[in-house]
Design a protein around this motif. Structure first.
Motif: not given
Lengths: 536, 184
Positions: A100, A102, A105, A165, A169, A172-173, A177-179, A203-204, B2, B5
């Motif tokens: 990716a 970056d 977020f 935290t 997040i 994880l995102v 989503t960025l692979r 996160v938990l 890439t 999404v």
């Protein structure tokens, strides 16, 4: 290059960019790695203060100073070094490993880093208000009576938890989503799997710590009652809330380290990793089981024996996925062409030391044994075997392994090996005798102790000195190699993961041509050592 | 470059993870409530409790109305609904912070006052931030920044508001209904 409004200067164009609110994941990664290393040195010096005090059975320092020293040592090592240094590696490596540009977020990412710095500042500045002196566990009601620094300590932990935290997040995102095209979950590097498991726990679990700290602050400053038995509160509920976070935090500190090890071992064994799926799945299993074991820190609080038994069993079960990983790493090295460079030495050191720490952990998870050694030096020995012998050795190995990628320079191999051997010898002398001390009955967190423990304590302090000396060649190596080291190629280890398929250091935006993944991360077809591969 | 999404999907995923984390923040407080209060609760103004709960539930309906109005390009309905939602949110805050907090139960009144103020306080902070969020989308809507196709800000605000509402659905019985009332 990303074009976030208001963030024109994006990426590192000079050293001053590292002191800005920069949204480039590589800049943020380096910011994390360097600043957490400074916190490591600070907390390490505090450890030397502790070991200086314990040279003599009678108190040398003021008891409150001593209590403040071990409180700050533990808090800084955990909240400002081991947990965030992993965020540093994850920030630098995850976008590269998944192809990716970056993180998902970038602005949130920069905010996470600067919040960490703010939290660190708040915790350390508590020293000037009468320092927190209740250990990193801050058990109530003791923490309700501690000086004002305890309030700042709790507020600092809340800020760091928020940063953590937000990072969880983001990781994880990002991985979700960025692979790059072709990078299926089954081809994900194992460090990424480790960070998925870690981030889920972050996160938990972290919000529960936030609640506990907020209630502590309210009780200390607003006259409310949660933990003080005198007002109808429940001191044990502090322990429940605290360990609901802090036991998962143990895995938050070790799962990324296991991921780092899983990257290093196959490269220097020139073999595919053994049991890829088992390693990935065991990380997820540990993440889930990690939430079901917290009360094993509270076996001596008078809990019902049936509850004790339940938590003893869940604690023992954790050993199964952990053992799966150990055997897979051994299986990876088995029959490989081992290349004993510095990162590999630290990886092998990790396996050995972590096995010892894991075994002492199983004994502590057993109620009858724990009843005897609870709050003794046995616990101190155990936790340093998993945290230093585990996490920190992996961190050292990772610093060497990715040094050429991050800086574009090669480190000095001889200094690296000197660092390794001083560390292993110093580490063993420091932490192994602690098990004897604990079994003989020396309690932890005391400024004065019985005279019969003096010789062993002096041995431990000698070990700590050697361990500290070992850090000097490491620092020298990092600084001098970064400024004057030999140029590193883009892939000095002939590794297959994506971060090695771009230049060293990678350009802003990471890849000149978008990567497309067609094979697994560890598909080393034949047993070539990196040197042989380079000669081809 | 890439396999991106869309930004919206990523942000949506981030928001849901944030909610998961929030569940544990409030969950820890609920755990404290059951640990410290057990099968009892403080004696609170039941009519006020029911009233603020009804107000907050009703506000979620208008939030939904605002979201579907913007999706259908009905600007006036959108603006009126956000105004009503924000007003109901403020009415809830007046009920909890203005009236219930000035009742006989105070934060220094042992575990009953402490837990009550911690739970309603954390929730009120969320409601207040939600009202600010609604004001923000209202102003953006007034300036015509949303279209029926692109209005993710409204969606994010709406799910945040519904989340705060759902949290109250758990806090309300824990504070007002479960167990026997005792004088704190």
């Amino acid at each position: 290059m990303s074009t976030h409004r208001g963030f024109v200067r994006h990426g590192a164009h000079g050293w001053s960019d590292y002191f800005t609110f920069n949204t480039d994941h590589k800049v943020i990664g380096v910011q994390y790695l360097v600043s957490t290393l400074l916190f490591f040195l600070y907390a390490g010096l505090l450890a030397l203060v502790i070991r200086f005090e314990l040279l003599d059975p009678a108190p040398t320092l003021n008891a409150n100073t001593y209590n403040a020293a071990f409180t700050l040592h533990g808090s800084v090592m955990i909240f400002l070094f081991v947990i965030p240094v992993m965020a540093g590696f994850a920030n630098y490596l995850i976008p590269l490993m998944i192809g990716a540009n970056d993180m998902a977020f970038p602005r949130l990412n920069a905010l996470s880093f600067w919040l960490l710095m703010l939290g660190g500042l708040v915790i350390v500045s508590g020293n000037f208000l009468g320092p927190a002196d209740t250990g990193w566990t801050a058990y109530a009601p003791l923490s309700l009576q501690a000086p004002d620094g305890q309030t700042l300590w709790a507020i600092g932990v809340i800020i760091i938890g928020t940063s953590s935290t937000m990072g969880g997040i983001n990781f994880l995102v990002t991985i979700g989503t960025l692979r790059a095209p072709g990078l299926t979950l089954g081809r994900l590097p194992l460090f990424c799997w480790g960070m998925i498991a870690t981030s889920l726990m972050v996160v938990l679990a972290t919000p529960v710590l936030t609640t506990a700290m907020a209630l502590l602050v309210l009780e200390r400053v607003a006259g409310m009652t949660f933990f003080a038995a005198a007002g109808g509160g429940d001191p044990l509920s502090w322990q429940n809330l605290f360990w609901f976070y802090s036991h998962p935090a143990v895995y938050i500190m070790i799962l990324p380290a296991m991921g780092l090890i899983s990257e290093i071992l196959p490269v220097f064994s020139r073999k595919p990793i053994f049991g890829y799926r088992a390693i990935a799945a065991s990380s997820m299993a540990i993440a889930i089981l990690g939430f079901l074991v917290w009360a094993h820190h509270m076996f001596t609080t008078g809990m019902d024996p049936s509850v004790q038994t339940a938590f003893m069993v869940t604690s023992m079960i954790i050993a199964v996925p952990t053992g799966v990983k150990i055997f897979n790493w051994i299986g990876t090295m088995w029959g490989g062409v081992l290349d004993l460079r510095t990162p590999m030495l630290f990886a092998i050191g990790f396996i050995g030391m972590f096995v010892i720490g894991g075994l002492s952990g199983i004994t502590l998870g057993s109620v009858p044994v724990d009843t005897h050694v609870h709050d003794s030096y046995y616990v101190v020995g155990h936790l340093h075997y998993v945290l230093f012998g585990g996490s920190v050795l992996a961190i050292f190995g990772a610093f060497y392994f990715w040094f050429p990628k991050i800086t574009g320079k090669m480190y000095d191999e001889r200094l690296g090996k000197l660092h390794f051997w001083l560390t292993i010898v110093g580490f063993t002398l420091t932490f192994f005798p602690m098990h004897w001390l604990g079994l003989q009955g020396m309690p932890r967190r005391v400024v004065a102790y019985a005279e019969q423990f003096q010789q062993t304590n002096q041995l431990v302090s000698l070990g700590a000195l050697i361990l500290a000396l070992g850090v000097l060649p490491f620092l020298y190596n990092m600084i001098v190699s970064w400024t004057r080291g030999a140029q590193a190629s883009s892939n000095p280890w002939s590794a297959l993961t994506l971060e090695w398929q771009t230049s060293s250091p990678p350009p802003i935006g990471n890849f000149d041509t978008p990567p497309v993944v067609t094979n697994g991360p560890y598909d080393y077809g034949e047993s070539l050592s990196p040197r042989e591969a380079a000669a081809d | 470059m890439t396999a991106w999404v869309g930004t919206v999907e990523r942000t949506r995923a981030g928001i849901w993870l944030f909610f998961v984390s929030e569940v544990f923040l409030f969950g820890a407080l609920l755990g404290m409530r059951f640990n410290l209060w057990g099968n009892t609760r403080p004696d609170l103004d039941q009519r006020l409790g029911l009233l603020v709960t009804a107000i907050l539930l009703a506000s979620s309906f208008f939030m939904y109305l605002a979201e579907s109005a913007v999706a259908h390009g009905r600007r006036v309905v959108f603006l009126l609904s956000t105004l009503v939602t924000a007003s109901l949110g403020i009415a809830f805050l007046v009920g909890v912070v203005g009236f219930e907090w000035s009742g006989h139960l105070q934060p220094t009144d042992g575990v009953y006052g402490s837990v009550f103020f911690a739970m309603t306080g954390l929730h009120a902070l969320h409601v207040a931030s939600g009202v600010l969020f609604i004001a923000y989308i209202g102003i953006k809507g007034l300036r015509g920044r949303y279209t029926s196709a692109e209005h993710f800000g409204v969606e994010a605000c709406a799910i945040y508001w519904h989340f705060i509402d759902v949290v109250w659905v758990f806090l309300y019985p824990a504070l007002y209904l479960m167990g026997t009332a005792v004088q704190a």
